[in-house]
Write a protein that holds these residues in place. Sequence first.
Motif, short mmCIF file in Angstrom:
data_model
loop_
_atom_site.label_atom_id
_atom_site.label_comp_id
_atom_site.label_asym_id
_atom_site.label_seq_id
_atom_site.Cartn_x
_atom_site.Cartn_y
_atom_site.Cartn_z
N HIS A 260 13.41 -2.75 3.38
CA HIS A 260 14.84 -3.14 3.17
C HIS A 260 15.30 -4.08 4.29
O HIS A 260 15.18 -3.46 5.45
N ILE A 261 15.75 -5.20 3.99
CA ILE A 261 15.96 -6.02 5.13
C ILE A 261 17.50 -6.20 5.32
O ILE A 261 18.45 -6.54 4.20
N TYR A 262 17.96 -5.93 6.65
CA TYR A 262 19.41 -6.07 6.78
C TYR A 262 19.88 -7.60 7.10
O TYR A 262 19.53 -7.97 8.09
N THR A 263 19.96 -8.37 6.05
CA THR A 263 20.20 -9.78 6.20
C THR A 263 21.23 -10.14 6.99
O THR A 263 21.40 -11.39 7.64
N LEU A 264 22.33 -9.47 7.06
CA LEU A 264 23.64 -9.64 7.56
C LEU A 264 24.11 -11.19 7.11
O LEU A 264 24.55 -11.79 7.74
N ASN A 265 23.88 -11.43 5.99
CA ASN A 265 24.18 -12.55 5.13
C ASN A 265 23.33 -13.85 5.72
O ASN A 265 23.83 -14.82 5.24
N GLN A 266 22.14 -13.69 6.70
CA GLN A 266 21.58 -14.91 6.87
C GLN A 266 20.61 -14.98 6.01
O GLN A 266 19.81 -13.98 5.54
N THR A 267 20.09 -16.14 6.42
CA THR A 267 18.51 -16.57 5.42
C THR A 267 17.32 -16.04 6.55
O THR A 267 17.55 -16.58 7.35
N ILE A 268 16.72 -15.62 6.04
CA ILE A 268 15.31 -15.47 6.73
C ILE A 268 14.07 -15.56 5.73
O ILE A 268 14.03 -15.00 4.50
N ASP A 269 13.18 -16.29 5.97
CA ASP A 269 11.98 -16.68 5.12
C ASP A 269 10.71 -15.61 5.54
O ASP A 269 10.13 -16.02 6.31
N LEU A 270 10.80 -14.55 4.57
CA LEU A 270 9.61 -13.65 4.85
C LEU A 270 8.61 -13.93 3.68
O LEU A 270 7.85 -12.95 3.51
N ARG A 271 8.53 -15.20 3.26
CA ARG A 271 7.46 -15.48 2.21
C ARG A 271 5.94 -14.92 2.80
O ARG A 271 5.29 -14.25 1.76
N GLN A 272 5.56 -15.26 3.88
CA GLN A 272 4.52 -14.75 4.44
C GLN A 272 4.12 -13.43 4.55
O GLN A 272 3.26 -12.81 3.91
N CYS A 273 5.17 -12.47 4.67
CA CYS A 273 5.12 -10.94 4.65
C CYS A 273 4.81 -10.51 3.19
O CYS A 273 4.18 -9.85 3.04
N VAL A 274 5.81 -11.28 2.39
CA VAL A 274 5.77 -10.67 0.92
C VAL A 274 4.08 -11.03 0.58
O VAL A 274 3.51 -10.09 -0.21
N GLU A 275 3.56 -12.12 0.73
CA GLU A 275 2.02 -12.50 0.32
C GLU A 275 1.23 -11.50 1.18
O GLU A 275 0.40 -11.02 0.58
N GLN A 276 1.46 -11.30 2.24
CA GLN A 276 0.40 -10.36 3.10
C GLN A 276 0.55 -8.76 2.51
O GLN A 276 -0.35 -8.33 2.41
N ALA A 277 1.99 -8.45 1.99
CA ALA A 277 2.05 -7.02 1.62
C ALA A 277 1.34 -6.96 0.42
O ALA A 277 0.64 -5.90 0.15
N GLN A 278 1.35 -8.14 -0.46
CA GLN A 278 0.84 -7.97 -1.86
C GLN A 278 -0.58 -8.05 -1.50
O GLN A 278 -1.40 -7.20 -2.47
N ARG A 279 -1.28 -8.55 -0.69
CA ARG A 279 -2.76 -8.71 -0.57
C ARG A 279 -2.97 -7.62 0.11
O ARG A 279 -4.39 -7.02 -0.42
N MET A 280 -2.43 -6.99 0.99
CA MET A 280 -2.97 -5.62 1.64
C MET A 280 -2.67 -4.47 0.84
O MET A 280 -2.91 -3.25 0.96
N ALA A 281 -1.67 -4.46 -0.36
CA ALA A 281 -1.30 -3.40 -1.19
C ALA A 281 -2.45 -2.39 -1.69
O ALA A 281 -2.63 -1.18 -1.53
N PRO A 282 -3.42 -2.88 -2.36
CA PRO A 282 -4.52 -2.03 -2.83
C PRO A 282 -5.07 -1.44 -1.67
O PRO A 282 -5.41 -0.02 -1.87
N ALA A 283 -5.36 -1.92 -0.54
CA ALA A 283 -6.03 -1.50 0.45
C ALA A 283 -5.13 -0.15 1.15
O ALA A 283 -5.54 1.06 1.34
N SER A 284 -3.66 -0.40 1.44
CA SER A 284 -3.14 0.59 1.94
C SER A 284 -2.76 1.56 1.07
O SER A 284 -2.64 2.76 1.27
N GLN A 285 -2.54 1.15 -0.40
CA GLN A 285 -2.37 2.29 -1.33
C GLN A 285 -3.52 3.16 -1.49
O GLN A 285 -3.54 4.37 -1.53
N ALA A 286 -4.77 2.80 -1.35
CA ALA A 286 -5.73 3.47 -1.44
C ALA A 286 -5.90 4.61 -0.43
O ALA A 286 -6.06 5.66 -0.19
N ALA A 287 -5.61 3.89 0.94
CA ALA A 287 -5.59 4.68 1.96
C ALA A 287 -4.64 5.91 2.17
O ALA A 287 -4.72 6.92 2.60
N ASN A 288 -3.56 5.97 1.24
CA ASN A 288 -2.75 6.64 1.24
C ASN A 288 -2.82 7.77 0.09
O ASN A 288 -2.10 8.47 -0.04
N ALA A 289 -3.53 7.24 -0.69
CA ALA A 289 -3.68 8.00 -2.09
C ALA A 289 -4.19 9.45 -1.89
O ALA A 289 -4.78 9.82 -0.80
#
Length: 289
Positions: A260-289
């Motif tokens: 949850h990003i507190y934007t304070l109504n400013q723009t922030i480009d987190l595209r890299q993080c979104v992509e990284q999170a998508q890539r890591m998702a299967p691994a981190s979810q498996a680790a948490n299963a």
Amino acid sequence: MNDIGFSYEFFPPCNLTGERRFWRSLGCLEVMDPTFFSITYGALGSGQENSLSTIKHVVAESQVPVAAHLTFEGSTKEEINAVAKRLSEMGVDRIVALRGDDRENAADAKKRGPCYQSVPDFIAGLLEIYPFDISVACYPEVHPKAKNADADIHQLKEKLDAGANRAITQFFFDLDEYDRFRDRAASAGITSSIVPGILPIRDFTKMTQFAGRCGTKIPQRLYKSFEPAIDNTELTALIAQREAESFIDQLIDRGSNHFHIYTLNQTIDLRQCVEQAQRMAPASQAANA
Ligand SMILES: Cc1cc2nc3c(=O)[nH]c(=O)nc-3n(C[C@H](O)[C@H](O)[C@H](O)COP(=O)(O)OP(=O)(O)OC[C@H]3O[C@@H](n4cnc5c(N)ncnc54)[C@H](O)[C@@H]3O)c2cc1C
């Protein structure tokens, strides 16, 4: 398919410049396919009616689901229930249910009629109006007014047991504090999702004042990074971007999948993080299963 999500918090703008910034930021973040936009209620000096009219516009202009923050302190049950009903009629089915800090008006509200006494009580009332998806607030470094850490966690458990779907944290910068908080939550039997609240720093001086009021610790590394850029808005924005990305990466490593990003109504480009999170998702979810 994974359930990685980013939500972005805004406050209602109160002048023309603020409006331009609000809509620019919302437009930039919209293309990143957020889980929801949330709009604060009566926070940072913005009026509560202003919040409702902002929500109405966002619902009309954007395809992204909206979560409306609602605070019960300072309103009677009848008044705040009427607001919740209006929101459901606008098509808003997500609420961030909060006490709020409106203590001055709380006494007046009690003279006008019965009031909610606690967030769990408020959640029960909201769920009678509409089957809202409900988020609540939580505090990795303990709410400044809580008796102690155990009482704070107990309150969180009560909110989740009352029907909240997840808890969004106050912003924090110290991952060790966050780990200890999650351990306390797990020991208290909390199994619902805890969503880290992340504040990209746009004004270091203001942030330190705000953090002081919330009891949020500021690690030395942030002083080292931001102080040399204190009068340079562009450089501060670049450092903020880098810090937020690195923070989210470390949270992904810890198994978080909603941010949850507190934007304070400013723009922030987190595209890299979104992509990284998508890539890591299967691994981190498996680790948490
Ligand atoms: C994600 C998030 C979104 C927020 N959005 C808004 C918003 O839109 N508008 C707004 O006005 N505020 C907002 N706030 C701030 C919030 O209203 C305050 O932190 C408020 O003081 C506590 O709200 P709560 O719902 O966590 O209350 P609670 O669950 O009742 O309290 C949380 C903890 O603080 C303790 N506590 C709180 N108040 C007292 C008190 N008076 N005496 C003793 N203990 C107390 C409780 O015992 C508990 O341990 C937000 C906070 C967060 C983390």
